[in-house]
Design an enzyme around this catalytic site. Structure first.
Site, PDB file in Angstrom:
ATOM      1  N   SER A 141       0.871  -1.181   0.000  1.00  0.00           N
ATOM      2  CA  SER A 141       0.000   0.000   0.000  1.00  0.00           C
ATOM      3  C   SER A 141       0.899   1.220   0.000  1.00  0.00           C
ATOM      4  O   SER A 141       2.052   1.145   0.447  1.00  0.00           O
ATOM      5  CB  SER A 141      -0.870  -0.003   1.263  1.00  0.00           C
ATOM      6  OG  SER A 141      -1.502   1.254   1.428  1.00  0.00           O
ATOM      7  N   TYR A 154      -1.230  -1.146  10.655  1.00  0.00           N
ATOM      8  CA  TYR A 154      -1.477  -1.434   9.230  1.00  0.00           C
ATOM      9  C   TYR A 154      -0.325  -0.895   8.380  1.00  0.00           C
ATOM     10  O   TYR A 154       0.252  -1.616   7.556  1.00  0.00           O
ATOM     11  CB  TYR A 154      -2.801  -0.825   8.782  1.00  0.00           C
ATOM     12  CG  TYR A 154      -3.086  -1.005   7.306  1.00  0.00           C
ATOM     13  CD1 TYR A 154      -3.414  -2.254   6.793  1.00  0.00           C
ATOM     14  CD2 TYR A 154      -3.003   0.067   6.413  1.00  0.00           C
ATOM     15  CE1 TYR A 154      -3.657  -2.432   5.433  1.00  0.00           C
ATOM     16  CE2 TYR A 154      -3.254  -0.097   5.059  1.00  0.00           C
ATOM     17  CZ  TYR A 154      -3.590  -1.348   4.575  1.00  0.00           C
ATOM     18  OH  TYR A 154      -3.820  -1.527   3.241  1.00  0.00           O
TER      19      TYR A 154
HETATM   20  N1  LIG Z   1      -8.848  -0.963  -0.852  1.00  0.00           N
HETATM   21  C1  LIG Z   1      -7.863  -0.121  -0.641  1.00  0.00           C
HETATM   22  O1  LIG Z   1      -8.068   1.102  -0.557  1.00  0.00           O
HETATM   23  C2  LIG Z   1      -6.434  -0.612  -0.552  1.00  0.00           C
HETATM   24  C3  LIG Z   1      -5.397   0.322  -0.685  1.00  0.00           C
HETATM   25  C4  LIG Z   1      -4.078  -0.117  -0.587  1.00  0.00           C
HETATM   26  C5  LIG Z   1      -3.805  -1.451  -0.380  1.00  0.00           C
HETATM   27  N2  LIG Z   1      -4.831  -2.339  -0.236  1.00  0.00           N
HETATM   28  C6  LIG Z   1      -4.494  -3.740   0.011  1.00  0.00           C
HETATM   29  O2  LIG Z   1      -5.048  -4.517  -1.024  1.00  0.00           O
HETATM   30  C7  LIG Z   1      -5.262  -5.849  -0.560  1.00  0.00           C
HETATM   31  C8  LIG Z   1      -6.655  -6.309  -0.943  1.00  0.00           C
HETATM   32  O3  LIG Z   1      -7.576  -5.463  -0.298  1.00  0.00           O
HETATM   33  P1  LIG Z   1      -9.014  -5.136  -0.895  1.00  0.00           P
HETATM   34  O4  LIG Z   1      -9.114  -3.663  -0.962  1.00  0.00           O
HETATM   35  O5  LIG Z   1      -9.297  -5.941  -2.088  1.00  0.00           O
HETATM   36  O6  LIG Z   1      -9.878  -5.575   0.379  1.00  0.00           O
HETATM   37  P2  LIG Z   1     -11.214  -6.454   0.519  1.00  0.00           P
HETATM   38  O7  LIG Z   1     -12.168  -6.119  -0.573  1.00  0.00           O
HETATM   39  O8  LIG Z   1     -11.618  -6.265   1.941  1.00  0.00           O
HETATM   40  O9  LIG Z   1     -10.678  -7.947   0.310  1.00  0.00           O
HETATM   41  C9  LIG Z   1      -9.814  -8.537   1.245  1.00  0.00           C
HETATM   42  C10 LIG Z   1      -9.593  -9.981   0.882  1.00  0.00           C
HETATM   43  O10 LIG Z   1      -8.738 -10.560   1.874  1.00  0.00           O
HETATM   44  C11 LIG Z   1      -9.351 -11.727   2.382  1.00  0.00           C
HETATM   45  N3  LIG Z   1      -9.048 -11.918   3.791  1.00  0.00           N
HETATM   46  C12 LIG Z   1      -9.220 -11.036   4.804  1.00  0.00           C
HETATM   47  N4  LIG Z   1      -8.888 -11.614   5.972  1.00  0.00           N
HETATM   48  C13 LIG Z   1      -8.519 -12.885   5.681  1.00  0.00           C
HETATM   49  C14 LIG Z   1      -8.098 -13.991   6.468  1.00  0.00           C
HETATM   50  N5  LIG Z   1      -7.994 -13.905   7.801  1.00  0.00           N
HETATM   51  N6  LIG Z   1      -7.809 -15.140   5.847  1.00  0.00           N
HETATM   52  C15 LIG Z   1      -7.931 -15.256   4.508  1.00  0.00           C
HETATM   53  N7  LIG Z   1      -8.316 -14.256   3.706  1.00  0.00           N
HETATM   54  C16 LIG Z   1      -8.607 -13.085   4.287  1.00  0.00           C
HETATM   55  C17 LIG Z   1     -10.851 -11.496   2.195  1.00  0.00           C
HETATM   56  O11 LIG Z   1     -11.517 -12.746   2.071  1.00  0.00           O
HETATM   57  P3  LIG Z   1     -12.445 -13.464   3.178  1.00  0.00           P
HETATM   58  O12 LIG Z   1     -13.113 -12.379   3.967  1.00  0.00           O
HETATM   59  O13 LIG Z   1     -13.339 -14.297   2.338  1.00  0.00           O
HETATM   60  O14 LIG Z   1     -11.489 -14.275   3.979  1.00  0.00           O
HETATM   61  C18 LIG Z   1     -10.879 -10.763   0.860  1.00  0.00           C
HETATM   62  O15 LIG Z   1     -10.868 -11.688  -0.186  1.00  0.00           O
HETATM   63  C19 LIG Z   1      -5.010  -5.805   0.961  1.00  0.00           C
HETATM   64  O16 LIG Z   1      -3.733  -6.320   1.235  1.00  0.00           O
HETATM   65  C20 LIG Z   1      -5.061  -4.320   1.284  1.00  0.00           C
HETATM   66  O17 LIG Z   1      -4.295  -3.996   2.405  1.00  0.00           O
HETATM   67  C21 LIG Z   1      -6.139  -1.958  -0.336  1.00  0.00           C
END
Ligand SMILES: NC(=O)c1ccc[n+]([C@@H]2O[C@H](COP(=O)([O-])OP(=O)(O)OC[C@H]3O[C@@H](n4cnc5c(N)ncnc54)[C@H](OP(=O)(O)O)[C@@H]3O)[C@@H](O)[C@H]2O)c1
Length: 267
Positions: A141, A154
């Protein structure tokens, strides 16, 4: 890393992970889909098989649980496949004052964002190096570029992901294995809902990037072996022009901005 090889995507049940799985399948990779939400993974597996003719395996696993990576590696080995592309995408966030966050939750953040990432790399990368081909994509991130008060843990886990990935990127030079840290700004996914974060959509909605575009730029950066990428041009100034020093002053200034966001959560 050719067509017909296997890609493993963690956090494939939502957001960026689903977009990674779709675009890797569109490139001809078979996929291993990992997360906790089995029904969502099964639906995605069916979709990818029907749309792109690739095979898709579902591994339901809580990445916060000790031994998670070993169980995933076992499932892959039982399936008799080799992972050529590892996408460590799953991640969870912390928002607010660290002293007020539940200790068990914070431990889960460290397990998912740090321990599982390193453990999966260590289980799949040696095979890639031995075969002379493969790729590791770790989703970090922009929060990993500097300390971020009110999302301290985080941001620190994402700093780990950036630095670990860039270290591996250099270590694997000449082995045929590519490593990329993806450093997005805000993306339009379930992340706020999944992590209990509220924000004013009218004021901040424009900041959110389309996950499919973020993934497209990330895979292009992987193709060019860039080491890290900050997708979405509007993040370029913050990522590259924001000074990191003097550390204490910059951390305080970032804290002033993010405290308003943390206080908004309490309203
Ligand atoms: N969205 C943003 O603004 C943003 C910005 C920068 C970086 N990121 C990074 O991008 C990545 C993906 O995030 P996203 O935005 O796509 O978030 P999201 O829509 O909340 O998806 C998160 C994913 O991680 C899985 N997950 C969460 N906890 C888990 C656990 N304990 N075991 C296994 N799987 C788990 C969830 O699946 P289940 O709930 O089905 O387990 C889901 O598939 C993350 O690393 C996040 O830090 C996001």
């Amino acid at each position: 890393m050719g067509e017909g090889t296997w890609a493993l995507v963690t956090g494939a049940s939502a957001g960026l992970g689903t977009a990674f799985a779709r675009q890797l399948a569109a490139r001809g990779h078979h996929v291993v889909l990992v997360a906790r939400s089995e029904a969502k993974l099964e639906a995605l597996a069916l979709e990818l098989h029907e749309r792109y003719g690739v095979d898709a395996i579902v591994v339901t696993q809580d990445l916060a649980a000790p031994g998670a990576a070993a169980r995933i590696a076992d499932a892959v080995s039982v399936a008799g496949i080799q992972v050529e592309v590892l996408v460590n995408n799953a991640g969870i966030g912390t928002f607010g004052r660290d002293a007020e966050i539940d200790a068990d939750y914070n431990r889960d953040v460290a397990m998912v964002n740090v321990v599982a990432v390193a453990d999966l790399v260590q289980r799949f990368m040696p095979g890639m190096v031995a075969r002379g081909s493969g790729a590791v994509v770790n989703v970090a991130s922009m929060a990993g570029f500097q300390p971020q008060p009110y999302m301290s843990l985080y941001a620190a886990t994402k700093a780990f992901v950036v630095n670990y990935s860039l270290g591996l990127w250099v270590e694997t030079k000449g082995t045929g294995v590519r490593v990329l840290a993806v450093c997005p700004g805000p993306v339009d996914t379930d992340f706020p809902i999944a992590n209990g974060i509220r924000y004013d959509e009218q004021r901040l909605g424009w900041l959110l990037a389309d996950p499919a575009k973020i993934v497209k730029q990330s895979l292009r950066a992987l193709d060019h072996d860039k080491g890290y990428v900050v997708p979405d041009l509007k993040n370029w100034p913050e990522a590259h022009l924001l000074p990191r020093r003097p550390r204490r002053l910059m951390t305080r200034l970032i804290g002033l901005v993010l405290r308003r966001f943390a206080d908004y959560q309490r309203r």
